[in-house]
Design a protein around this motif. Sequence first.
Motif, short mmCIF file in Angstrom:
data_model
loop_
_atom_site.label_atom_id
_atom_site.label_comp_id
_atom_site.label_asym_id
_atom_site.label_seq_id
_atom_site.Cartn_x
_atom_site.Cartn_y
_atom_site.Cartn_z
N ASP A 192 0.85 -1.19 0.00
CA ASP A 192 0.00 0.00 0.00
C ASP A 192 0.88 1.24 0.00
OD1 ASP A 192 -2.28 1.48 0.06
OD2 ASP A 192 -2.67 1.23 2.19
N ASP A 193 0.29 2.36 -0.40
CA ASP A 193 0.98 3.66 -0.36
C ASP A 193 2.30 3.61 -1.11
OD1 ASP A 193 -1.09 4.58 1.23
OD2 ASP A 193 -0.05 4.08 3.08
N CYS A 194 2.22 3.32 -2.40
CA CYS A 194 3.43 3.20 -3.21
C CYS A 194 3.87 4.57 -3.72
CB CYS A 194 3.16 2.26 -4.39
SG CYS A 194 4.59 2.04 -5.47
N PHE A 195 5.17 4.83 -3.57
CA PHE A 195 5.75 6.08 -4.07
C PHE A 195 6.96 5.73 -4.94
CE2 PHE A 195 3.86 6.96 0.06
CZ PHE A 195 3.00 8.01 -0.25
N CYS A 196 7.13 6.47 -6.02
CA CYS A 196 8.24 6.26 -6.92
C CYS A 196 9.00 7.57 -7.08
CB CYS A 196 7.74 5.76 -8.29
SG CYS A 196 9.05 5.42 -9.46
N ILE A 197 10.30 7.52 -6.79
CA ILE A 197 11.14 8.72 -6.86
C ILE A 197 12.22 8.49 -7.90
CG2 ILE A 197 12.68 10.26 -5.60
CD1 ILE A 197 11.20 9.49 -3.05
N LEU A 198 12.32 9.41 -8.84
CA LEU A 198 13.32 9.33 -9.89
C LEU A 198 14.60 10.00 -9.41
CD1 LEU A 198 13.43 8.23 -12.79
CD2 LEU A 198 12.93 10.54 -13.60
N GLY A 199 15.72 9.26 -9.49
CA GLY A 199 17.01 9.81 -9.06
C GLY A 199 17.80 10.32 -10.25
N ALA A 200 19.06 9.92 -10.30
CA ALA A 200 19.93 10.37 -11.39
C ALA A 200 19.46 9.78 -12.72
CB ALA A 200 21.37 9.96 -11.10
N VAL A 201 19.39 10.60 -13.74
CA VAL A 201 18.95 10.19 -15.07
C VAL A 201 19.99 10.65 -16.09
CG1 VAL A 201 17.17 10.36 -16.84
CG2 VAL A 201 16.52 10.31 -14.42
N LYS A 202 20.41 9.72 -16.92
CA LYS A 202 21.32 10.05 -18.02
C LYS A 202 20.62 9.75 -19.33
CE LYS A 202 25.54 9.05 -15.39
NZ LYS A 202 26.77 8.22 -15.34
N ILE A 203 20.55 10.75 -20.21
CA ILE A 203 19.87 10.60 -21.49
C ILE A 203 20.85 10.97 -22.59
CG2 ILE A 203 17.88 11.31 -22.89
CD1 ILE A 203 16.56 12.25 -20.28
N LYS A 204 20.95 10.10 -23.60
CA LYS A 204 21.81 10.44 -24.72
C LYS A 204 21.26 9.83 -26.00
CE LYS A 204 25.04 6.59 -24.04
NZ LYS A 204 26.47 6.22 -23.83
N LEU A 205 21.57 10.52 -27.10
CA LEU A 205 21.25 10.01 -28.42
C LEU A 205 22.48 9.33 -28.99
CD1 LEU A 205 19.24 13.00 -29.89
CD2 LEU A 205 18.34 10.91 -28.89
N LEU A 206 22.24 8.34 -29.83
CA LEU A 206 23.36 7.63 -30.41
C LEU A 206 24.25 8.57 -31.21
CD1 LEU A 206 24.53 4.81 -30.51
CD2 LEU A 206 23.30 4.43 -32.65
N SER A 207 23.61 9.59 -31.82
CA SER A 207 24.38 10.56 -32.60
C SER A 207 25.10 11.57 -31.72
CB SER A 207 23.44 11.31 -33.55
OG SER A 207 22.50 12.09 -32.81
N GLY A 208 24.70 11.60 -30.45
CA GLY A 208 25.31 12.55 -29.52
C GLY A 208 24.70 13.93 -29.56
N LEU A 209 23.72 14.18 -30.44
CA LEU A 209 23.12 15.51 -30.58
C LEU A 209 21.82 15.56 -29.78
CD1 LEU A 209 23.66 15.94 -34.44
CD2 LEU A 209 25.09 16.80 -32.57
N LEU A 210 21.90 15.93 -28.54
CA LEU A 210 20.72 15.99 -27.67
C LEU A 210 20.53 17.42 -27.21
CD1 LEU A 210 18.49 14.52 -26.08
CD2 LEU A 210 20.12 14.27 -24.20
N SER A 211 19.43 17.99 -27.64
CA SER A 211 19.15 19.38 -27.26
C SER A 211 18.59 19.41 -25.85
CB SER A 211 18.17 20.01 -28.24
OG SER A 211 16.90 19.38 -28.13
#
Length: 450
Positions: free
Chosen positions: A138-157
């Motif tokens: 019961d009472d489930c909470f989800c917290i997002l921590g460190a996130v790394k996002i990248k494109l294969l081309s490396g061009l991420l705006s």
Amino acid sequence: MVSFQHGDPTGHHFGHLCKAERGKSSAQDDEAAEAFWNGHLLWAALSHPGGSVWPVLCRQSQGHATRLHLERSRMPTLSMELLPGIGMQLVITVRLDLSGNCLLGLLSEVIVISADVTVTTNIKCSSFESGAVQVIADDCFCILGAVKIKLLSGLLSLSVHDIVLSHLTATLPGLLCPVIDIVFNIVNIQLLSTLDVVIPVGSKGTVHYHLAGPPFTSGSSLIMDLDGTVQQMGGSIIPHDSYASALPPLLDRLLIIGVRQSFLNSLLALLLQIQPHTFPCSSEAFSGANQLRDSITALYPTGCNSCPGASPLSIRVESVGNPILLLEPNKATVELSVLLQVFVKRPDGSIINLLLLKADLSLNVRLSISRGSLVLAFSLGRVSLILQSSDIGISDISNLKPHLIKLLVETYLPLLNAAAAVGIPLPDVFRIPLIRVDFQISLGLLLILV
């Protein structure tokens, strides 16, 4: 709080905390529970066979939405914390590696996401019936921590990064919290009903454990009241008063198991079943045999024609009734009765009963845990001797008491301790090993402190 992760030996023991360990459970159930606590089932619940597809997480107002695949789920770290008045709090920390295609303008780019996620849920008792506790998440909470996002081309705006991060934050709780419910349903995890198990007590019978009442938490301790059904080999049940005990809300230990006096008495009635024992009154049988024989001969009435003279004496020791365990503050004793028969067997097979006595014994009890069993060791405390009958007219046995006590100590007490050495097998509560265990004895109640 107790935490563990896959491969941590300490955590591995406590990791079985949620494993349903019922006598009726199948091997598949056990494997499923094991898989959950090793993290495999969590990964499987997040995944779909063949590389599962997650809902839309990447979109732009002018772009086409795509889906993300779960590439890898790092083995979760799990921790447990007792919440007084609530139950337990389960915290799962996991790193998810996701990949997929994200349509940016007219181009489709491969996007790779690594996200640390912490899921917290409370585990509560929802019902208690017939010794089993049903628990829910019961009472489930989800917290997002460190996130790394990248494109294969490396061009991420920056705008694309913010959009993906926003959708992850909004979407992951709705995905991961139901996973916890799914896992609980798959494994049928009933945290506090793992005690519903049948265990043999040597070769004499079985004990079917269950809870006497709902468990509760106090401070950093989980407290439960253990009960059960004791059955002799052959089918008859040894009855006892079954009721919930008033367990003390104190003692700073991880697990506190309460066992009531009446339940222990039914177990002792099964464990201490000793067959009658007959042996010659000789120094090979016990060290005070000659003194006992001489003292009995001295009690022969003057002019006794039926007295056996120099005939060898035999002794029979037989338990009477069931032993009674008495639990008092910081003290445990067992009271039981024994029949002592001293007799002579004539050449024609007839028996002259020189003495038939009832010995009421009070035994001191020392408690220990050995190989997961509760072991009781006895030493003689007090002895009360009562003359029941004598075929030759002996009436005063006061001079015999020291010799009869030595007889009991050297012949009967070893049989009693040998029978008790088998131990009372305890349920494997949450797979927590019973190694460094303490005892607290109160009136009518034994507390096992883990």
